[in-house]
Enzyme design. Sequence first.
Site, short mmCIF file in Angstrom:
data_model
loop_
_atom_site.label_atom_id
_atom_site.label_comp_id
_atom_site.label_asym_id
_atom_site.label_seq_id
_atom_site.Cartn_x
_atom_site.Cartn_y
_atom_site.Cartn_z
N MET A 30 0.94 -1.41 0.03
CA MET A 30 0.10 0.01 0.15
C MET A 30 0.92 1.24 0.05
SD MET A 30 -3.24 -1.12 2.26
CE MET A 30 -2.85 -0.29 3.65
N ALA A 32 4.22 4.19 1.20
CA ALA A 32 5.21 4.27 2.06
C ALA A 32 6.20 3.69 2.66
CB ALA A 32 3.84 4.87 3.42
N LEU A 33 6.85 2.70 1.31
CA LEU A 33 7.97 2.15 1.52
C LEU A 33 8.50 2.02 3.13
CD1 LEU A 33 7.70 0.96 -2.12
CD2 LEU A 33 6.44 0.24 -0.67
N HIS A 37 8.98 -3.63 3.99
CA HIS A 37 8.55 -3.59 2.36
C HIS A 37 9.97 -4.07 1.37
CE1 HIS A 37 5.66 -0.27 3.06
NE2 HIS A 37 4.87 -1.91 2.66
N GLN A 61 -10.85 -2.58 1.67
CA GLN A 61 -10.19 -3.45 3.39
C GLN A 61 -10.51 -2.48 4.38
OE1 GLN A 61 -6.09 -4.22 1.37
NE2 GLN A 61 -5.19 -3.11 3.60
N LYS A 149 4.76 -10.10 9.54
CA LYS A 149 4.59 -9.10 10.06
C LYS A 149 3.35 -8.73 10.06
CE LYS A 149 3.56 -4.53 12.00
NZ LYS A 149 2.15 -4.18 11.33
N SER A 186 4.13 1.53 7.95
CA SER A 186 3.73 2.56 7.33
C SER A 186 2.82 3.43 8.45
CB SER A 186 2.82 2.32 6.01
OG SER A 186 3.49 1.68 5.15
P1 AMP Z 1 1.25 -3.36 2.94
O1 AMP Z 1 2.00 -1.46 2.42
O2 AMP Z 1 1.60 -2.51 5.03
O3 AMP Z 1 0.39 -3.78 2.83
O4 AMP Z 1 2.62 -4.62 3.31
C1 AMP Z 1 2.65 -4.81 1.74
C2 AMP Z 1 3.65 -5.95 2.70
O5 AMP Z 1 4.83 -5.49 3.55
C3 AMP Z 1 2.83 -7.07 3.32
O6 AMP Z 1 3.13 -8.02 3.12
C4 AMP Z 1 3.27 -7.21 4.47
O7 AMP Z 1 3.11 -8.15 5.61
C5 AMP Z 1 4.66 -6.58 4.64
N1 AMP Z 1 5.50 -6.08 5.73
C6 AMP Z 1 5.15 -5.10 6.47
N2 AMP Z 1 5.82 -4.39 7.25
C7 AMP Z 1 6.70 -5.31 7.45
C8 AMP Z 1 7.45 -5.09 8.57
N3 AMP Z 1 8.62 -4.74 9.15
N4 AMP Z 1 8.76 -6.30 8.17
C9 AMP Z 1 8.33 -7.33 6.98
N5 AMP Z 1 7.28 -7.18 6.14
C10 AMP Z 1 5.87 -6.24 6.22
#
Ligand code: AMP
Length: 283
Positions: A30, A32-33, A37, A61, A149, A186
């Site tokens: 989503m 805000a990497l 990520h 979601q 996570k 994020s």
């Molecule tokens: P998001 O942008 O929050 O939807 O996350 C995208 C992907 O990055 C998802 O598969 C998350 O589980 C993974 N992710 C988010 N934070 C972490 C973290 N601290 N360590 C590892 N993977 C992460």
Amino acid sequence: MEILRIPRIMQETSKRLIQQGKSIGFVPTMGALHNGHLSLLKRARDENAVVVASIFVNPLQFGANEDLNKYPRDLEGDIEKLKAEQTNILFLPDAKSLYPDTFQTYVSVSELSEKLCGAFRPGHFRGVTTVVNKLFNIVKPHRAYFGQKDYQQFVIIKKMVADLNMDIEVIACSTIRENDGVAMSSRNIYLSPDERKAAEIINKCLLFASQSLQSGESNLSAIKQRMSDMLKGEPLVSEVQYAGIYDPDSLDELKEIKRQNLLAIALKIGNTRLIDNMLVDIL
Ligand code: AMP
């Protein structure tokens, strides 16, 4: 790095890559990497000929009272980070192209989606599985990478892929943490400095419970009580949604210790909801 916004063009591009015999590794996000990520992207880079990342803040979601409108966005920064990780394609759809007004098809993994976070975020995982299904059909990856996570999300997506006979390898990557143990997210930018400090209690609590299990404590309800007391002892924790020891496959609360145990916590600090977990193997 190519940036593709139109689902049909992404899909045609993937078809061509597959015809050329190239493996596609996919990292849905989503935006805000952060380094969490990026760890997924690095793994995808190591294991595939082509790496596709997506950035899409999926309205489906988010609940009515959740943070869809203020979810952090940093497209320019994200593009730089994706380039630095040698991402080949960024898929950047808009909401209308994925959910036209006539949209009416949903995918849900029934039981697993009701547990843990699902009990506090009705419809959340249905939104996740629906969009991930769509993204899989568009990007056509051989392998897709998710963070531990969001452990429940990973388990649910694995189940969806198995139940629907999707020919995709779903890979979990370890949680990346800040130096003080706080899991990168994020959403951490919502926290004030005091709240950010208070968030350290989550990892401390997981470590405490993990050490208890590993040192032979078998009274799981006693460990759960200590976890709850620890978290509620932090004054800036405004709500503990769950904290306990669960079966890593069914996500049910464990009564007895297993060979592999999932410790998981969801709580709010102020208005910010944070989750974290740890898998504990007992040898
Ligand atoms: P998001 O942008 O929050 O939807 O996350 C995208 C992907 O990055 C998802 O598969 C998350 O589980 C993974 N992710 C988010 N934070 C972490 C973290 N601290 N360590 C590892 N993977 C992460």
